[in-house]
Write a protein that holds these residues in place. Structure first.
Motif, PDB file in Angstrom:
ATOM      1  N   SER A   1      -2.894   4.776 -14.187  1.00 35.06           N
ATOM      2  CA  SER A   1      -3.888   4.494 -15.253  1.00 35.06           C
ATOM      3  C   SER A   1      -4.335   3.039 -15.363  1.00 35.06           C
ATOM      4  CB  SER A   1      -3.393   4.942 -16.650  1.00 35.06           C
ATOM      5  OG  SER A   1      -3.518   6.327 -16.798  1.00 35.06           O
ATOM      6  N   THR A   2      -3.774   2.144 -14.548  1.00 36.53           N
ATOM      7  CA  THR A   2      -4.096   0.717 -14.755  1.00 36.53           C
ATOM      8  C   THR A   2      -5.302   0.241 -13.955  1.00 36.53           C
ATOM      9  OG1 THR A   2      -2.640  -0.097 -13.010  1.00 36.53           O
ATOM     10  CG2 THR A   2      -1.664   0.186 -15.192  1.00 36.53           C
ATOM     11  N   GLY A   3      -5.925   1.152 -13.209  1.00 34.31           N
ATOM     12  CA  GLY A   3      -7.125   0.777 -12.455  1.00 34.31           C
ATOM     13  C   GLY A   3      -8.358   1.253 -13.200  1.00 34.31           C
ATOM     14  N   VAL A   4      -9.050   2.224 -12.615  1.00 31.26           N
ATOM     15  CA  VAL A   4     -10.271   2.779 -13.202  1.00 31.26           C
ATOM     16  C   VAL A   4     -10.054   3.246 -14.644  1.00 31.26           C
ATOM     17  CG1 VAL A   4     -11.944   4.669 -12.974  1.00 31.26           C
ATOM     18  CG2 VAL A   4     -11.069   3.558 -10.942  1.00 31.26           C
ATOM     19  N   TYR A   5      -8.871   3.758 -14.960  1.00 29.45           N
ATOM     20  CA  TYR A   5      -8.624   4.314 -16.298  1.00 29.45           C
ATOM     21  C   TYR A   5      -8.348   3.252 -17.363  1.00 29.45           C
ATOM     22  CZ  TYR A   5      -8.818   9.221 -14.765  1.00 29.45           C
ATOM     23  OH  TYR A   5      -9.233  10.449 -14.295  1.00 29.45           O
TER      24      TYR A   5
ATOM     25  N   PHE B   1      -0.209  -3.152  -6.113  1.00 27.68           N
ATOM     26  CA  PHE B   1      -1.231  -3.546  -5.148  1.00 27.68           C
ATOM     27  C   PHE B   1      -1.428  -5.055  -5.189  1.00 27.68           C
ATOM     28  CE2 PHE B   1      -5.411  -1.901  -3.252  1.00 27.68           C
ATOM     29  CZ  PHE B   1      -4.751  -1.485  -2.107  1.00 27.68           C
TER      30      PHE B   1
ATOM     31  N   GLY C   1     -10.771  11.133  -5.410  1.00 30.22           N
ATOM     32  CA  GLY C   1     -11.542  10.157  -6.171  1.00 30.22           C
ATOM     33  C   GLY C   1     -11.446   8.814  -5.494  1.00 30.22           C
ATOM     34  N   GLY C   2     -11.511   7.743  -6.281  1.00 30.79           N
ATOM     35  CA  GLY C   2     -11.408   6.391  -5.722  1.00 30.79           C
ATOM     36  C   GLY C   2      -9.987   5.870  -5.825  1.00 30.79           C
ATOM     37  N   GLY C   3      -9.839   4.562  -5.791  1.00 27.74           N
ATOM     38  CA  GLY C   3      -8.540   3.907  -5.994  1.00 27.74           C
ATOM     39  C   GLY C   3      -7.440   4.462  -5.113  1.00 27.74           C
ATOM     40  N   VAL C   4      -6.256   4.585  -5.702  1.00 28.41           N
ATOM     41  CA  VAL C   4      -5.097   5.034  -4.935  1.00 28.41           C
ATOM     42  C   VAL C   4      -5.273   6.504  -4.524  1.00 28.41           C
ATOM     43  CG1 VAL C   4      -3.631   5.687  -6.913  1.00 28.41           C
ATOM     44  CG2 VAL C   4      -2.589   4.822  -4.832  1.00 28.41           C
ATOM     45  N   ASP C   5      -5.946   7.275  -5.339  1.00 28.73           N
ATOM     46  CA  ASP C   5      -6.225   8.687  -5.039  1.00 28.73           C
ATOM     47  C   ASP C   5      -7.037   8.798  -3.732  1.00 28.73           C
ATOM     48  OD1 ASP C   5      -6.469  11.415  -5.404  1.00 28.73           O
ATOM     49  OD2 ASP C   5      -7.878  11.297  -7.089  1.00 28.73           O
TER      50      ASP C   5
ATOM     51  N   ASN D   1      -7.053  12.614 -10.900  1.00 25.97           N
ATOM     52  CA  ASN D   1      -7.826  13.010 -12.088  1.00 25.97           C
ATOM     53  C   ASN D   1      -7.626  14.511 -12.312  1.00 25.97           C
ATOM     54  OD1 ASN D   1      -9.853  14.491 -10.525  1.00 25.97           O
ATOM     55  ND2 ASN D   1     -10.502  12.457  -9.833  1.00 25.97           N
TER      56      ASN D   1
ATOM     57  N   ALA E   1       0.856   2.054 -10.158  1.00 28.55           N
ATOM     58  CA  ALA E   1       0.728   1.714 -11.584  1.00 28.55           C
ATOM     59  C   ALA E   1      -0.337   2.640 -12.194  1.00 28.55           C
ATOM     60  CB  ALA E   1       0.347   0.246 -11.733  1.00 28.55           C
TER      61      ALA E   1
ATOM     62  N   ASP F   1       0.860  -1.184   0.000  1.00 27.96           N
ATOM     63  CA  ASP F   1       0.000   0.000   0.000  1.00 27.96           C
ATOM     64  C   ASP F   1       0.898   1.235   0.000  1.00 27.96           C
ATOM     65  OD1 ASP F   1      -1.640   2.124   0.640  1.00 27.96           O
ATOM     66  OD2 ASP F   1      -2.646   1.099   2.302  1.00 27.96           O
ATOM     67  N   ILE F   2       0.786   2.038  -1.031  1.00 29.54           N
ATOM     68  CA  ILE F   2       1.689   3.183  -1.202  1.00 29.54           C
ATOM     69  C   ILE F   2       1.551   4.204  -0.060  1.00 29.54           C
ATOM     70  CG2 ILE F   2       0.186   4.684  -2.606  1.00 29.54           C
ATOM     71  CD1 ILE F   2       2.638   5.050  -4.510  1.00 29.54           C
TER      72      ILE F   2
ATOM     73  N   ALA G   1      -2.081   8.779  -8.558  1.00 28.10           N
ATOM     74  CA  ALA G   1      -2.753   8.658  -9.862  1.00 28.10           C
ATOM     75  C   ALA G   1      -4.091   9.380  -9.732  1.00 28.10           C
ATOM     76  CB  ALA G   1      -2.959   7.185 -10.219  1.00 28.10           C
TER      77      ALA G   1
HETATM   78  N1  AR6 Z   1      -1.354   1.525  -3.065  1.00 28.00           N
HETATM   79  C1  AR6 Z   1      -0.785   1.176  -4.243  1.00 28.00           C
HETATM   80  N2  AR6 Z   1      -1.501   0.947  -5.368  1.00 28.00           N
HETATM   81  C2  AR6 Z   1      -2.846   1.087  -5.293  1.00 28.00           C
HETATM   82  C3  AR6 Z   1      -3.508   1.447  -4.098  1.00 28.00           C
HETATM   83  C4  AR6 Z   1      -2.702   1.673  -2.946  1.00 28.00           C
HETATM   84  N3  AR6 Z   1      -3.240   2.036  -1.762  1.00 28.00           N
HETATM   85  N4  AR6 Z   1      -4.851   1.498  -4.357  1.00 28.00           N
HETATM   86  C5  AR6 Z   1      -5.010   1.142  -5.654  1.00 28.00           C
HETATM   87  N5  AR6 Z   1      -3.804   0.885  -6.210  1.00 28.00           N
HETATM   88  P1  AR6 Z   1      -6.498   3.700  -9.861  1.00 28.00           P
HETATM   89  P2  AR6 Z   1      -6.140   5.154 -12.396  1.00 28.00           P
HETATM   90  C6  AR6 Z   1      -3.479   0.507  -7.603  1.00 28.00           C
HETATM   91  O1  AR6 Z   1      -7.851   3.251 -10.274  1.00 28.00           O
HETATM   92  O2  AR6 Z   1      -6.388   3.934 -13.188  1.00 28.00           O
HETATM   93  C7  AR6 Z   1      -9.351   7.656  -9.188  1.00 28.00           C
HETATM   94  O3  AR6 Z   1     -10.724   7.702  -8.893  1.00 28.00           O
HETATM   95  C8  AR6 Z   1      -4.551  -0.152  -8.437  1.00 28.00           C
HETATM   96  O4  AR6 Z   1      -4.574  -1.547  -8.180  1.00 28.00           O
HETATM   97  O5  AR6 Z   1      -6.301   4.176  -8.472  1.00 28.00           O
HETATM   98  O6  AR6 Z   1      -4.974   6.039 -12.777  1.00 28.00           O
HETATM   99  C9  AR6 Z   1      -8.789   9.005  -9.602  1.00 28.00           C
HETATM  100  O7  AR6 Z   1      -9.417  10.077  -8.927  1.00 28.00           O
HETATM  101  C10 AR6 Z   1      -4.071   0.150  -9.841  1.00 28.00           C
HETATM  102  O8  AR6 Z   1      -3.105  -0.809 -10.280  1.00 28.00           O
HETATM  103  O9  AR6 Z   1      -5.959   4.912 -10.826  1.00 28.00           O
HETATM  104  C11 AR6 Z   1      -9.080   9.036 -11.065  1.00 28.00           C
HETATM  105  O10 AR6 Z   1     -10.398   9.464 -11.331  1.00 28.00           O
HETATM  106  C12 AR6 Z   1      -3.362   1.490  -9.714  1.00 28.00           C
HETATM  107  O11 AR6 Z   1      -3.218   1.721  -8.303  1.00 28.00           O
HETATM  108  C13 AR6 Z   1      -8.921   7.604 -11.493  1.00 28.00           C
HETATM  109  O12 AR6 Z   1      -9.164   6.814 -10.319  1.00 28.00           O
HETATM  110  C14 AR6 Z   1      -4.096   2.667 -10.323  1.00 28.00           C
HETATM  111  O13 AR6 Z   1      -5.506   2.498 -10.166  1.00 28.00           O
HETATM  112  C15 AR6 Z   1      -7.520   7.301 -11.951  1.00 28.00           C
HETATM  113  O14 AR6 Z   1      -7.478   6.003 -12.464  1.00 28.00           O
END
Ligand code: AR6
Length: 173
Positions: free
Chosen positions: A118-122, A155, A31-35, A25, A116, A11-12, A23
């Protein structure tokens, strides 16, 4: 594998490095994810500072303090949304890594951790994104002394294994 490029799984938000990359927006307002995880861990002061930044263009990066995070700095970059691969996604993703590293160098940051981007939601395909990440960071480090160390934070175990393999393959020569 050169010691300056290190893949890790975890976990970063927990890392004791000088800077972590978010990562984000274009709004930079969370937002969600790592953000989401970074904003939760840093606390509301991070959002307050982000509100002053007027957003961020895709492929660019902006820096804030880390507040309650162990990291002193957060570098917010905005990756491209995957649209099939013919809309400049590769160059925009490369640009995220290069702009983040340039900001780190400007701030004399020695250790930085990337998720990583852009590799999640994007939706950017993970293998293609990983090749770009590893190649761009390696290229930058070859011509710059700083940062000294770059962590690729994965992750999932799948992503971790891919980074490990690609670092071996791409940097062997
Ligand atoms: N530590 C390390 N990596 C993580 C963590 C963490 N705590 N949480 C998720 N990941 P994403 P994107 C990984 O969706 O694709 C947001 O809503 C995850 O498994 O977070 O760039 C922003 O506000 C994946 O491999 O980012 C934007 O709207 C990677 O982080 C949008 O998502 C990126 O996934 C950006 O989308």
């Amino acid at each position: 594998m050169p010691e300056r490029l290190i893949p890790i799984q975890g976990d970063i938000t927990k890392l004791q490095v000088e800077a972590i990359v978010n990562a984000a927006n274009n709004s930079l307002l969370g937002g969600g994810g790592v953000d989401g995880a970074i904003h939760r861990a840093a606390g509301s002061e991070l959002l307050q500072e982000c509100r002053q930044l007027n957003g961020c263009a895709t492929g660019e990066a902006k820096i804030t303090k880390g507040y309650k995070l162990p990291a002193k700095w957060v570098i917010h970059t905005v990756g491209p949304v995957w649209k099939g691969g013919n809309q400049g996604e590769d160059n925009l993703l490369a640009s995220c890594y290069l702009h983040s590293l340039a900001l780190a160098e400007e701030h004399n940051i020695k250790t930085i951790a990337f998720p990583a981007i852009s590799t999640g939601v994007y939706g950017f395909p993970i293998e293609r994104a990983t090749k770009i990440a590893v190649t761009q960071v390696n290229k930058f480090l070859q011509s710059h002394n700083s940062p000294k160390q770059v962590l690729f934070v994965c992750f999932s175990q799948d992503a971790y294994l891919m980074y490990q393999q690609l670092l071996k393959d791409l940097l062997k020569s």
